[in-house]
Design a protein around this motif. Structure first.
Motif, short mmCIF file in Angstrom:
data_model
loop_
_atom_site.label_atom_id
_atom_site.label_comp_id
_atom_site.label_asym_id
_atom_site.label_seq_id
_atom_site.Cartn_x
_atom_site.Cartn_y
_atom_site.Cartn_z
N MET A 7 -11.32 -5.17 -0.14
CA MET A 7 -10.10 -5.10 -0.96
C MET A 7 -9.11 -4.12 -0.34
O MET A 7 -7.92 -4.43 -0.17
CB MET A 7 -10.45 -4.66 -2.38
CG MET A 7 -11.19 -5.69 -3.20
SD MET A 7 -11.92 -4.97 -4.71
CE MET A 7 -10.49 -4.16 -5.43
N GLY A 8 -9.60 -2.94 0.02
CA GLY A 8 -8.73 -1.93 0.61
C GLY A 8 -8.16 -2.37 1.94
O GLY A 8 -6.96 -2.19 2.21
N ALA A 9 -9.01 -2.99 2.77
CA ALA A 9 -8.57 -3.43 4.10
C ALA A 9 -7.52 -4.53 3.99
O ALA A 9 -6.52 -4.53 4.73
CB ALA A 9 -9.76 -3.93 4.91
N SER A 10 -7.73 -5.49 3.07
CA SER A 10 -6.79 -6.60 2.95
C SER A 10 -5.45 -6.14 2.37
O SER A 10 -4.39 -6.59 2.82
CB SER A 10 -7.38 -7.72 2.09
OG SER A 10 -7.80 -7.24 0.83
N ILE A 11 -5.49 -5.24 1.39
CA ILE A 11 -4.25 -4.72 0.82
C ILE A 11 -3.51 -3.87 1.86
O ILE A 11 -2.28 -3.97 2.01
CB ILE A 11 -4.52 -3.91 -0.45
CG1 ILE A 11 -5.02 -4.84 -1.56
CG2 ILE A 11 -3.27 -3.16 -0.90
CD1 ILE A 11 -5.47 -4.13 -2.82
N ALA A 12 -4.27 -3.04 2.60
CA ALA A 12 -3.66 -2.24 3.65
C ALA A 12 -3.04 -3.14 4.72
O ALA A 12 -1.96 -2.86 5.25
CB ALA A 12 -4.70 -1.32 4.28
N PHE A 13 -3.73 -4.23 5.02
CA PHE A 13 -3.22 -5.20 6.01
C PHE A 13 -1.87 -5.75 5.57
O PHE A 13 -0.94 -5.86 6.37
CB PHE A 13 -4.24 -6.32 6.18
CG PHE A 13 -3.76 -7.47 7.03
CD1 PHE A 13 -3.59 -7.31 8.40
CD2 PHE A 13 -3.48 -8.71 6.47
CE1 PHE A 13 -3.14 -8.36 9.19
CE2 PHE A 13 -3.04 -9.76 7.25
CZ PHE A 13 -2.87 -9.59 8.61
N LEU A 14 -1.74 -6.08 4.29
CA LEU A 14 -0.46 -6.60 3.79
C LEU A 14 0.66 -5.58 3.92
O LEU A 14 1.78 -5.91 4.30
CB LEU A 14 -0.60 -7.03 2.33
CG LEU A 14 -1.40 -8.29 2.05
CD1 LEU A 14 -1.36 -8.61 0.56
CD2 LEU A 14 -0.87 -9.46 2.84
N PHE A 15 0.34 -4.32 3.60
CA PHE A 15 1.36 -3.28 3.71
C PHE A 15 1.79 -3.08 5.16
O PHE A 15 2.98 -2.94 5.46
CB PHE A 15 0.85 -1.97 3.12
CG PHE A 15 0.97 -1.89 1.62
CD1 PHE A 15 2.22 -1.83 1.01
CD2 PHE A 15 -0.16 -1.88 0.82
CE1 PHE A 15 2.33 -1.76 -0.38
CE2 PHE A 15 -0.06 -1.82 -0.57
CZ PHE A 15 1.19 -1.75 -1.16
N VAL A 16 0.81 -3.08 6.06
CA VAL A 16 1.13 -2.91 7.49
C VAL A 16 1.98 -4.07 7.99
O VAL A 16 2.95 -3.88 8.72
CB VAL A 16 -0.17 -2.80 8.32
CG1 VAL A 16 0.14 -2.87 9.81
CG2 VAL A 16 -0.90 -1.50 8.00
N VAL A 17 1.61 -5.28 7.57
CA VAL A 17 2.38 -6.46 7.98
C VAL A 17 3.81 -6.36 7.47
O VAL A 17 4.76 -6.65 8.21
CB VAL A 17 1.71 -7.75 7.46
CG1 VAL A 17 2.66 -8.93 7.58
CG2 VAL A 17 0.44 -8.04 8.22
N ASN A 18 3.98 -5.95 6.23
CA ASN A 18 5.33 -5.80 5.67
C ASN A 18 6.16 -4.81 6.48
O ASN A 18 7.34 -5.04 6.76
CB ASN A 18 5.25 -5.33 4.22
CG ASN A 18 5.22 -6.47 3.23
OD1 ASN A 18 5.90 -7.47 3.41
ND2 ASN A 18 4.43 -6.34 2.19
N ILE A 19 5.53 -3.70 6.86
CA ILE A 19 6.24 -2.68 7.63
C ILE A 19 6.63 -3.23 9.00
O ILE A 19 7.77 -3.06 9.46
CB ILE A 19 5.35 -1.43 7.79
CG1 ILE A 19 5.16 -0.74 6.43
CG2 ILE A 19 5.97 -0.46 8.79
CD1 ILE A 19 4.18 0.41 6.45
N VAL A 20 5.68 -3.90 9.67
CA VAL A 20 5.95 -4.45 11.00
C VAL A 20 7.04 -5.51 10.94
O VAL A 20 7.96 -5.54 11.77
CB VAL A 20 4.67 -5.05 11.61
CG1 VAL A 20 4.99 -5.80 12.91
CG2 VAL A 20 3.64 -3.95 11.88
N VAL A 21 6.95 -6.40 9.94
CA VAL A 21 7.95 -7.46 9.79
C VAL A 21 9.33 -6.87 9.60
O VAL A 21 10.32 -7.34 10.18
CB VAL A 21 7.58 -8.38 8.61
CG1 VAL A 21 8.76 -9.28 8.22
CG2 VAL A 21 6.38 -9.24 8.96
#
Length: 272
Positions: free
Chosen positions: A104-118
């Motif tokens: 759960m933590g990894a997937s949510i963190a992944f979304l936040f990182v993707v948003n930042i990169v995008v």
């Protein structure tokens, strides 16, 4: 000394397993499409698109979509003699629940990182089909939370992890299987994102998001050999995403509802 015949058979196994995995994916999508036909009879507006239907029609359509996907996997297991014993469904141990939390933590963190990169790189991405379907309807958003927890996550994880990914184990290492199954899972979304995206770059960005999420869930399955673990992590992620969308609408937070990675890949086989 290994004979040429044995060597040829061994070398053909990966290709055969890959083709079977692709075939299973296509079979799952066909099963989902066929299963939704009763919903179209209940609400004919579904023929014009899911977004055009009533809440009742949308709900029934999406539930049947995932039921059909799961049934396709079950038919394969029955037809090949694998049966229920092939399904790694059991109550997780303490370690298993820890993996759920980590996932759960990894997937949510992944979304936040993707948003930042995008945002930093100004990368294009396709608009989420789910956002287009639920619109600003908070009632439908709450219904979607129930759908993703009880139908979406179990059906997708069963088909893509316990059937497709596990079938690939017969020819590849565990992590090779995760990579290949995740690639197939991402490519399943290609038609949807092509229809929704303004460019190939936007489509590729969205597919990369799908691929990354599938890697996380596939790895959870490898580590625990328990289908409940990726199901729980997947359900929690999707519920979180819809929760964010609900709160964004409730408190009129601009930008969150249309963020390309706010909700990704919930409904891979639904038409826009």
């Amino acid at each position: 000394m290994e004979t040429p015949v044995r060597s040829a058979r061994r070398e053909s196994a990966p290709l055969r397993s890959t083709l079977v995995a692709i075939g299973l994916t296509i079979f799952g999508l066909l099963g989902a499409a066929i299963a939704t036909l009763p919903a179209v009879l209940v609400d004919p507006m579904l023929a014009k698109g899911v977004a055009a239907a009533s809440i009742e029609g949308q709900t029934l359509y999406m539930i049947l979509n995932f039921v059909g996907m799961a049934l396709a996997g079950a038919i394969y297991l029955a037809a090949t003699g694998r049966g229920w014993s092939y399904v790694d469904f059991r109550l997780p141990s303490t370690t298993g629940w820890i993996y759920v939390l980590v996932g759960m933590g990894a997937s949510i963190a992944f979304l936040f990182v993707v948003n930042i990169v995008v945002q930093l790189l100004s990368l294009p991405a396709a608009e989420s089909e789910v956002v287009a379907i639920v619109g600003q309807d908070q009632t439908m958003i709450l219904i979607m939370i129930g759908i993703v927890v009880f139908f979406n996550a179990p059906a997708e994880e069963f088909l893509f992890r316990n059937v497709v990914q596990k079938r690939l184990y017969e020819a590849f290492t565990r992590m090779q299987s995760v990579l290949l199954a995740s690639t197939i899972f991402a490519l399943v979304h290609f038609p949807m994102y092509v229809a929704l995206a303004d460019s190939i770059a936007a489509t590729l960005t969205s597919l990369a998001i799908m691929f990354g999420g599938a890697i996380i869930f596939g790895t959870l399955y490898v580590k625990t050999r328990n289908l409940v673990v990726p199901i729980a992590a997947h359900a929690a992620l999707n519920a979180f995403q819809f929760g964010v969308l609900y709160l964004a609408i409730e408190y009129n937070v601009e930008g969150v509802g249309t963020s390309p990675s706010a909700i990704v890949g919930i409904l891979p086989s639904l038409p826009p």
